[in-house]
Design a protein around this motif. Structure first.
Motif, PDB file in Angstrom:
ATOM      1  N   GLU A  59       0.770  -1.135  -0.154  1.00 22.20           N
ATOM      2  CA  GLU A  59       0.355   0.016  -0.025  1.00 22.20           C
ATOM      3  C   GLU A  59       0.636   1.410  -0.023  1.00 22.20           C
ATOM      4  O   GLU A  59       0.469   2.146  -0.659  1.00 22.20           O
ATOM      5  N   ALA A  60       1.956   1.161   0.558  1.00 24.48           N
ATOM      6  CA  ALA A  60       3.093   2.223   0.493  1.00 24.48           C
ATOM      7  C   ALA A  60       3.942   2.276  -0.623  1.00 24.48           C
ATOM      8  O   ALA A  60       4.670   3.327  -0.991  1.00 24.48           O
ATOM      9  N   GLU A  61       3.367   1.465  -1.657  1.00 22.95           N
ATOM     10  CA  GLU A  61       4.205   1.396  -2.916  1.00 22.95           C
ATOM     11  C   GLU A  61       5.745   0.978  -2.559  1.00 22.95           C
ATOM     12  O   GLU A  61       6.643   1.451  -3.332  1.00 22.95           O
ATOM     13  N   ARG A  62       6.091   0.360  -1.445  1.00 22.98           N
ATOM     14  CA  ARG A  62       7.249  -0.144  -1.492  1.00 22.98           C
ATOM     15  C   ARG A  62       7.389  -1.579  -0.856  1.00 22.98           C
ATOM     16  O   ARG A  62       7.620  -2.048   0.129  1.00 22.98           O
ATOM     17  N   PRO A  63       6.953  -2.516  -1.900  1.00 27.12           N
ATOM     18  CA  PRO A  63       6.755  -3.827  -1.240  1.00 27.12           C
ATOM     19  C   PRO A  63       8.076  -4.523  -0.943  1.00 27.12           C
ATOM     20  O   PRO A  63       7.980  -5.608   0.022  1.00 27.12           O
ATOM     21  N   ALA A  64       9.240  -4.265  -1.210  1.00 30.48           N
ATOM     22  CA  ALA A  64      10.453  -4.875  -0.731  1.00 30.48           C
ATOM     23  C   ALA A  64      10.509  -4.591   0.639  1.00 30.48           C
ATOM     24  O   ALA A  64      11.361  -5.281   1.471  1.00 30.48           O
ATOM     25  N   LEU A  65       9.913  -3.491   1.283  1.00 30.22           N
ATOM     26  CA  LEU A  65      10.111  -3.368   2.661  1.00 30.22           C
ATOM     27  C   LEU A  65       9.382  -4.355   3.411  1.00 30.22           C
ATOM     28  O   LEU A  65       9.504  -4.375   4.783  1.00 30.22           O
ATOM     29  N   ALA A  66       8.503  -5.144   2.908  1.00 30.81           N
ATOM     30  CA  ALA A  66       7.784  -6.191   3.606  1.00 30.81           C
ATOM     31  C   ALA A  66       8.976  -7.010   4.464  1.00 30.81           C
ATOM     32  O   ALA A  66       8.820  -7.411   5.589  1.00 30.81           O
TER      33      ALA A  66
ATOM     34  N   THR B 154       1.718 -12.665  28.415  1.00 33.27           N
ATOM     35  CA  THR B 154       2.524 -12.596  27.392  1.00 33.27           C
ATOM     36  C   THR B 154       1.734 -12.228  25.934  1.00 33.27           C
ATOM     37  O   THR B 154       1.804 -11.525  25.241  1.00 33.27           O
ATOM     38  N   LEU B 155       0.663 -13.212  25.759  1.00 28.64           N
ATOM     39  CA  LEU B 155      -0.144 -13.400  24.517  1.00 28.64           C
ATOM     40  C   LEU B 155      -1.144 -12.052  24.607  1.00 28.64           C
ATOM     41  O   LEU B 155      -1.227 -11.215  23.385  1.00 28.64           O
ATOM     42  N   ALA B 156      -1.422 -11.435  25.786  1.00 32.45           N
ATOM     43  CA  ALA B 156      -2.165 -10.252  25.810  1.00 32.45           C
ATOM     44  C   ALA B 156      -1.484  -9.103  25.582  1.00 32.45           C
ATOM     45  O   ALA B 156      -2.024  -8.229  24.638  1.00 32.45           O
ATOM     46  N   ILE B 157      -0.096  -8.946  25.795  1.00 31.91           N
ATOM     47  CA  ILE B 157       0.936  -7.797  25.332  1.00 31.91           C
ATOM     48  C   ILE B 157       1.040  -7.995  24.145  1.00 31.91           C
ATOM     49  O   ILE B 157       1.077  -6.760  23.346  1.00 31.91           O
ATOM     50  N   MET B 158       1.016  -9.021  23.623  1.00 37.17           N
ATOM     51  CA  MET B 158       1.205  -9.198  22.095  1.00 37.17           C
ATOM     52  C   MET B 158       0.100  -8.865  21.111  1.00 37.17           C
ATOM     53  O   MET B 158       0.337  -7.909  20.099  1.00 37.17           O
ATOM     54  N   GLY B 159      -1.020  -9.178  21.724  1.00 43.22           N
ATOM     55  CA  GLY B 159      -2.220  -8.499  20.926  1.00 43.22           C
ATOM     56  C   GLY B 159      -2.456  -7.138  21.086  1.00 43.22           C
ATOM     57  O   GLY B 159      -2.553  -6.401  19.931  1.00 43.22           O
ATOM     58  N   LEU B 160      -1.864  -6.493  22.131  1.00 40.97           N
ATOM     59  CA  LEU B 160      -2.150  -4.838  21.941  1.00 40.97           C
ATOM     60  C   LEU B 160      -0.984  -4.195  21.228  1.00 40.97           C
ATOM     61  O   LEU B 160      -1.233  -3.272  20.604  1.00 40.97           O
ATOM     62  N   GLY B 161       0.111  -5.042  21.337  1.00 42.80           N
ATOM     63  CA  GLY B 161       1.059  -4.531  20.251  1.00 42.80           C
ATOM     64  C   GLY B 161       0.785  -4.492  18.953  1.00 42.80           C
ATOM     65  O   GLY B 161       0.941  -3.743  17.937  1.00 42.80           O
ATOM     66  N   LEU B 162       0.332  -5.590  18.376  1.00 42.00           N
ATOM     67  CA  LEU B 162      -0.293  -5.837  17.059  1.00 42.00           C
ATOM     68  C   LEU B 162      -1.504  -4.930  16.822  1.00 42.00           C
ATOM     69  O   LEU B 162      -1.521  -4.432  15.678  1.00 42.00           O
ATOM     70  N   LEU B 163      -2.414  -4.610  17.567  1.00 43.24           N
ATOM     71  CA  LEU B 163      -3.311  -3.595  17.452  1.00 43.24           C
ATOM     72  C   LEU B 163      -2.573  -2.308  17.138  1.00 43.24           C
ATOM     73  O   LEU B 163      -3.417  -1.451  16.465  1.00 43.24           O
ATOM     74  N   LEU B 164      -1.562  -1.880  17.780  1.00 45.77           N
ATOM     75  CA  LEU B 164      -1.007  -0.531  17.502  1.00 45.77           C
ATOM     76  C   LEU B 164      -0.672  -0.616  16.085  1.00 45.77           C
ATOM     77  O   LEU B 164      -0.499   0.495  15.754  1.00 45.77           O
ATOM     78  N   LEU B 165      -0.126  -1.612  15.309  1.00 48.90           N
ATOM     79  CA  LEU B 165       0.200  -1.582  14.147  1.00 48.90           C
ATOM     80  C   LEU B 165      -0.990  -1.239  13.018  1.00 48.90           C
ATOM     81  O   LEU B 165      -0.338  -0.927  12.179  1.00 48.90           O
ATOM     82  N   ALA B 166      -1.952  -1.483  13.627  1.00 51.62           N
ATOM     83  CA  ALA B 166      -3.383  -0.960  12.686  1.00 51.62           C
ATOM     84  C   ALA B 166      -3.188   0.425  12.395  1.00 51.62           C
ATOM     85  O   ALA B 166      -4.127   1.005  11.583  1.00 51.62           O
ATOM     86  N   ALA B 167      -2.558   1.221  13.375  1.00 49.27           N
ATOM     87  CA  ALA B 167      -2.853   2.860  13.320  1.00 49.27           C
ATOM     88  C   ALA B 167      -2.149   3.320  11.905  1.00 49.27           C
ATOM     89  O   ALA B 167      -1.233   2.702  11.546  1.00 49.27           O
ATOM     90  N   PRO B 168      -2.289   4.371  11.648  1.00 53.70           N
ATOM     91  CA  PRO B 168      -1.831   4.984  10.240  1.00 53.70           C
ATOM     92  C   PRO B 168      -0.401   5.751  10.304  1.00 53.70           C
ATOM     93  O   PRO B 168      -0.255   6.906  10.563  1.00 53.70           O
ATOM     94  N   TRP B 169       0.555   4.896  10.731  1.00 50.25           N
ATOM     95  CA  TRP B 169       1.963   5.090  10.841  1.00 50.25           C
ATOM     96  C   TRP B 169       2.732   5.446   9.685  1.00 50.25           C
ATOM     97  O   TRP B 169       2.182   5.103   8.795  1.00 50.25           O
ATOM     98  N   THR B 170       3.599   6.577   9.737  1.00 52.06           N
ATOM     99  CA  THR B 170       4.672   6.610   8.876  1.00 52.06           C
ATOM    100  C   THR B 170       5.403   5.337   8.682  1.00 52.06           C
ATOM    101  O   THR B 170       5.705   4.663   9.526  1.00 52.06           O
ATOM    102  N   LEU B 171       6.280   5.442   7.459  1.00 53.29           N
ATOM    103  CA  LEU B 171       7.209   4.170   7.498  1.00 53.29           C
ATOM    104  C   LEU B 171       8.274   4.064   8.367  1.00 53.29           C
ATOM    105  O   LEU B 171       8.234   2.822   9.037  1.00 53.29           O
ATOM    106  N   PRO B 172       8.865   4.962   8.948  1.00 56.90           N
ATOM    107  CA  PRO B 172       9.995   4.693   9.875  1.00 56.90           C
ATOM    108  C   PRO B 172       9.097   4.435  11.270  1.00 56.90           C
ATOM    109  O   PRO B 172       9.678   3.417  12.137  1.00 56.90           O
ATOM    110  N   ALA B 173       8.048   5.019  11.750  1.00 59.61           N
ATOM    111  CA  ALA B 173       7.308   4.584  12.881  1.00 59.61           C
ATOM    112  C   ALA B 173       6.852   3.268  12.843  1.00 59.61           C
ATOM    113  O   ALA B 173       7.031   2.761  13.590  1.00 59.61           O
TER     114      ALA B 173
END
Length: 392
Positions: free
Chosen positions: A245-252, A286-305
């Motif tokens: 979506e960021a038009e930088r597929p190699a960054l995956a 540990t799994l609860a912390i993982m879930g919260l961390g993954l939820l944060l990735l859904a926010a509209p961050w810039t590429l470095p963030a």
């Protein structure tokens, strides 16, 4: 803080140091084979769908046969299965290379890819079963499993880089051939260890076709493993979708590598500390912390963030895998230990595969944040399951 005292204690034995070193060579294909097969078949057929299907057959072969291999190792020891895998794994990859060179049908490519997965050397489960036999102290066993998990994370970082080097300077065929040779050489180096000659076959307390699956508590644990493995697959697909979506597929690959770096650091930190809370409570948190961390990735961050959050989201991934290994070792009966580890591995692979499939549907319909939100939900559901199991 990461303390190396526990790791020094584990590696004080010269034979254990040798066993870990030999296992690295034999397990290099963990991070190489899937990607190498994908690029080999895709390059020959000009179809990512066919390449992806071949990789899927490889993973399916690995997940489907592993429990049966584990049962044989529990009953007869690891030597015969390791030697058989050391011969069949490179032979299957050689057959796949020959089929590609002869432009054989896709069906034949799928068969050889599945055969390679089914014959993958079971070094990891042998390592974990042997460590359970050798190390009676829980703190040392935790450190040993942490070290092993970090080694595997390292293979997931450097394996794709090796494949990229082979593709850039030679061909995907050379990457596949190197993976096969690593499996062959690594197994025979692994078998040279004097430690493996002391492998203890536990007498069976009762005969059951279900093996460790006859224990309801173990089945509940495997269900939790499948659930949080879904989060892994959804996250992997989400990272690829975000990069596209960021038009930088190699960054995956970069994002997933950053998660692995965070995961390795978290694994080292977890294994170096002394934990007093019960394992299931640690698992749930540990799994609860993982879930919260993954939820944060859904926010509209810039590429470095987004990259920075990938590191943080990965920190609890290796600890979750380490705690899972400890729980498998403690839940399964001694005579079922190796088979129990193979069931947990198969559950992980099945969950990751299903998660990637579901992630593709979610990202196609609602973009990458949907995949990350679904990953967070899967991890939180697994945390709830671990909490429920701890209360029982």
């Amino acid at each position: 803080m990461i303390s190396l005292a526990s790791y020094r204690s584990v590696l004080a034995s010269r034979e254990l140091r040798y066993l870990f070193a030999a296992s690295i060579i034999g397990r290099l294909p963990i991070g190489m084979s899937g990607l190498a097969i994908l690029l080999l078949v895709q390059g020959a057929t000009q179809s990512f769908a066919t390449g992806g299907a071949a990789t899927g057959c490889y993973v399916a072969g690995l997940a489907g046969v592993a429990p049966a291999i584990g049962r044989v190792i529990d009953r007869r020891g690891p030597r015969a299965m390791l030697i058989g895998a050391a011969l069949l794994f490179p032979a299957s990859l050689a057959a796949l290379l020959t089929a590609v060179a002869m432009r054989a049908s896709s069906t034949l490519l799928f068969v050889f890819a599945a055969a390679a997965g089914a014959s993958f050397p079971p070094i990891t489960v042998c390592m974990r079963t042997y460590l359970r036999q050798r190390l009676r102290d829980d703190a040392l066993l935790t450190a040993a499993y942490s070290l092993d998990s970090v080694l595997i994370e390292t293979m997931f970082i450097f394996g794709p880089l090796l494949v990229a080097l082979f593709v850039a300077f030679a061909s995907p065929s050379m990457a596949v051939a190197f993976a096969g040779a690593s499996g062959l050489v690594g197994v025979f180096l692994f078998l040279r260890s004097r430690e493996l000659r002391e492998w203890r076959i536990k007498p069976r307390s009762q005969t059951t076709l279900l093996g460790p699956l006859a224990q309801r508590r173990f089945v509940a644990l495997i269900t939790i493993v499948v659930c949080y493995a879904l989060a892994f697959g959804l996250t992997e697909l989400g990272a690829a979708a975000y990069a596209a979506e960021a038009e930088r597929p190699a960054l995956a690959g970069v994002f997933l590598g950053l998660m692995s770096i965070g995961s390795a650091a978290g694994g080292l930190a977890y294994g170096s500390a002394h934990w007093h809370a019960p394992l299931l409570r640690q698992f749930s948190i540990t799994l609860a912390i993982m879930g919260l961390g993954l939820l944060l990735l859904a926010a509209p961050w810039t590429l470095p963030a987004f990259g920075a959050w990938c590191v943080l989201a990965g920190v609890v991934m290796a600890p979750a895998l380490i705690i899972q290994s400890m729980l498998v070792a403690k839940t399964a009966k001694p005579e079922h230990t190796t088979e129990a580890f193979t069931w947990s591995t198969s559950a992980l692979l099945a969950g990751v595969g299903l998660g990637m499939a579901l992630g593709g549907i979610a990202a196609e319909a609602w973009r990458s944040p949907a995949a990350f939100a679904a990953a967070a939900a899967a991890a939180l559901l697994a945390a709830a399951g671990a909490f429920w199991l701890s209360r029982r």
